[in-house]
Design an enzyme around this catalytic site. Structure first.
Site, short mmCIF file in Angstrom:
data_model
loop_
_atom_site.label_atom_id
_atom_site.label_comp_id
_atom_site.label_asym_id
_atom_site.label_seq_id
_atom_site.Cartn_x
_atom_site.Cartn_y
_atom_site.Cartn_z
N ARG A 59 0.86 -1.22 0.14
CA ARG A 59 -0.03 0.06 0.09
C ARG A 59 0.76 1.37 0.00
O ARG A 59 0.48 2.36 0.37
CB ARG A 59 -0.91 -0.03 1.19
CG ARG A 59 -1.60 -1.40 1.56
CD ARG A 59 -2.93 -1.53 0.63
NE ARG A 59 -3.57 -2.30 1.10
CZ ARG A 59 -4.56 -3.38 0.70
NH1 ARG A 59 -4.85 -2.87 -0.67
NH2 ARG A 59 -5.37 -4.03 1.26
N ASN A 89 -3.84 -1.77 -7.42
CA ASN A 89 -5.10 -1.05 -6.86
C ASN A 89 -4.64 -0.14 -5.67
O ASN A 89 -5.15 -0.33 -4.54
CB ASN A 89 -6.07 -2.11 -6.26
CG ASN A 89 -5.72 -2.75 -5.26
OD1 ASN A 89 -4.61 -3.26 -5.22
ND2 ASN A 89 -6.66 -3.44 -4.30
N HIS A 174 -9.38 -10.42 -11.76
CA HIS A 174 -10.45 -10.72 -10.53
C HIS A 174 -11.91 -10.86 -11.18
O HIS A 174 -12.53 -9.94 -11.35
CB HIS A 174 -10.42 -9.54 -9.61
CG HIS A 174 -11.30 -9.50 -8.34
ND1 HIS A 174 -10.66 -9.00 -7.18
CD2 HIS A 174 -12.63 -9.87 -8.20
CE1 HIS A 174 -11.64 -9.24 -6.15
NE2 HIS A 174 -12.80 -9.58 -6.97
N ASP A 283 -2.68 -13.16 -1.85
CA ASP A 283 -3.64 -12.10 -1.80
C ASP A 283 -3.39 -11.36 -0.53
O ASP A 283 -4.41 -10.80 0.05
CB ASP A 283 -5.22 -12.31 -2.12
CG ASP A 283 -6.08 -11.42 -2.42
OD1 ASP A 283 -5.59 -10.13 -2.69
OD2 ASP A 283 -7.18 -11.54 -2.41
C1 NCD Z 1 -7.91 -6.73 -1.79
C2 NCD Z 1 -7.51 -5.31 -1.23
O1 NCD Z 1 -7.56 -5.11 -0.16
O2 NCD Z 1 -6.50 -4.72 -1.85
N1 NCD Z 1 -8.94 -7.20 -0.92
C3 NCD Z 1 -9.49 -8.45 -0.73
O3 NCD Z 1 -10.42 -8.44 -0.11
N2 NCD Z 1 -8.95 -9.30 -1.83
C4 NCD Z 1 -8.40 -6.41 -3.19
C5 NCD Z 1 -8.64 -7.48 -4.00
O4 NCD Z 1 -7.76 -8.40 -4.34
O5 NCD Z 1 -9.95 -7.79 -4.47
ZN ZN Z 2 -6.14 -9.08 -4.40
#
Ligand code: NCD
Ligand code: ZN
Length: 400
Positions: A59, A89, A174, A283
């Site tokens: 992040r 993202n 996704h 993830d």
């Molecule tokens: C992910 C995120 O927080 O960036 N969250 C999640 O629940 N997996 C985004 C994603 O991979 O969809």
């Molecule tokens: Zn993700």
């Protein structure tokens, strides 16, 4: 030259008692009684290829209070992960050449190999050819999730598949829609069929992120038979938890796509052991304790995981649920092959010296205090696992 001695080394699909010699960033020799200036005693340990986690959310930038490259690097190294693919993202998203370059520069703070995903949006999709030479893969969101990168228009999906195919990059999707967890789980197959059809029409190199159900896995396996260039991943949380656990733990187990049923979980373990699952990726989606403490509806979706991927699977090897060969396949070899990292994913002369040294018998509980990720918690707290990484080499450099 550094020589790692005394370990059992995973080479050509099995463990062998060998020394490994490293010269700069490469493995330069494998054999017995190798000579070198420096020796690292790895007696009693196993040496595996460094883990490659193809699905990690770092992040850095405006959400660095959740995770930045430095903290991500610490977490990855603690977990034996030497390469990550960072999702786009971020805030702001990685949708331009400048932003991707800036992110790559920041990634040096992690001290591991960082691969960067380019974001596809309804604004930038015509320019993907230009972005392609600066990114390692592309990510398309067809379901709403952290970062609002969803592309909803069907007409655009066709355009995007066509354009990405021309770039020859992997398109990770996704696919699962958002909404009520029960509906998302129920619709996973339909959503995946939708992207499989697009990939078939344009001959796209498709990778499907975070697959959770038996029916979805079976659907993808069926599609592979018709020569589609498709791969998929599941994540450790779908192997360890179900919707029942979410009912008990609420926001702490809120993620996209949501946890599925006990039958699905059992099936995923079986499929993993049978070699039917291409990749396990975390993830890793760090959100802070404070952000997760506001109740299910309001809390952001996502759970952290990069630092426990290897221990979570190694424990299953110790429990005879999974062979070591399968673990290496889904965490190292397959990610490297699928994502075009020809010098990574296996231990051989001439390969990059990305290695993880594992103590196969070390028993350790996961505690909040020991979490390295800046988010400061783990959904696996309280679990005691056997088999932990003790050090890694990233391009020949010993860490931590
Ligand atoms: C992910 C995120 O927080 O960036 N969250 C999640 O629940 N997996 C985004 C994603 O991979 O969809
Ligand atoms: Zn993700």
């Amino acid at each position: 030259m550094t020589v790692l001695t005394g370990a059992e080394v995973f080479v050509d699909g099995e463990l062998k008692k060998l020394d490994i010699a490293l010269e700069e960033d490469k493995i330069c020799a494998l054999g017995r009684n190798l000579e070198g200036e420096e020796h690292v005693d790895c007696s009693g340990k196993l040496i595996l290829p460094g883990v490659i986690d193809v699905h990690v959310h770092v992040r850095d930038l405006k959400q660095s209070h959740k995770e930045d490259w430095e903290s991500l690097g610490r977490a990855a190294i603690a977990g034996g992960v030497t390469t990550v693919f960072a999702m786009p993202n971020t805030d702001p998203p990685l949708d331009t050449v400048e932003r991707v370059h800036d992110y790559r520069r920041r990634a040096q703070a992690a001290k591991i190999n960082a691969k960067i995903y380019g974001a596809i949006t309804s604004e930038n999709y015509k320019d993907l050819e230009n972005l392609a030479s600066h990114v390692d893969a592309f990510k398309l969101y067809l379901g709403e999730t952290t970062g609002h990168l969803i592309v909803s228009e069907k007409r655009l999906h066709r355009e995007i598949f066509k354009i990405v195919t021309e770039t020859e990059k992997i398109l990770t999707v996704h696919a699962q829609r958002g909404g009520d967890p029960k509906d998302v789980t129920r619709h996973e197959v339909d959503d995946i069929c939708y992207v499989l059809d697009l990939a078939a029409a344009y001959e796209t190199k498709l990778h499907i992120a975070h697959v959770t159900t038996q029916r979805a896995v079976e659907t993808i396996l069926e599609a592979k038979k018709s020569k589609l260039d498709v791969s998929f991943e599941t994540c450790p949380h779908y192997l360890y938890f179900t919707a029942k656990d979410r009912e008990r733990h609420g926001a702490w187990l809120k993620m996209n796509p949501p946890l599925a049923t006990e039958d699905d979980r059992e099936f995923l373990w079986w499929a993993l052991a049978e070699g039917l699952i291409d990749i396990v990726a975390t993830d890793h989606a760090p959100h802070t304790v404070e952000e997760k403490s506001v109740g299910y509806e309001k809390a952001p979706a996502g759970v952290p995981g990069v630092e426990f991927l290897l221990p979570l699977l190694f424990d299953a090897v110790n429990a005879d649920r999974l062979s070591l060969a399968r673990l290496v396949e889904v965490c190292c070899t397959n990610p490297a092959r699928r994502f075009g990292l020809s010098h990574k994913g296996e231990i051989a002369v001439g390969q990059d010296a990305d290695l993880v040294v594992v103590d196969p018998d070390r028993k350790q509980a996961i505690t909040r205090e020991a979490v390295q990720s800046k988010c400061g918690w783990s959904p696996y707290e309280g679990l005691t696992l056997r088999g932990w990484p003790v050090m890694v080499f990233v391009l020949g450099r010993p860490l931590p």
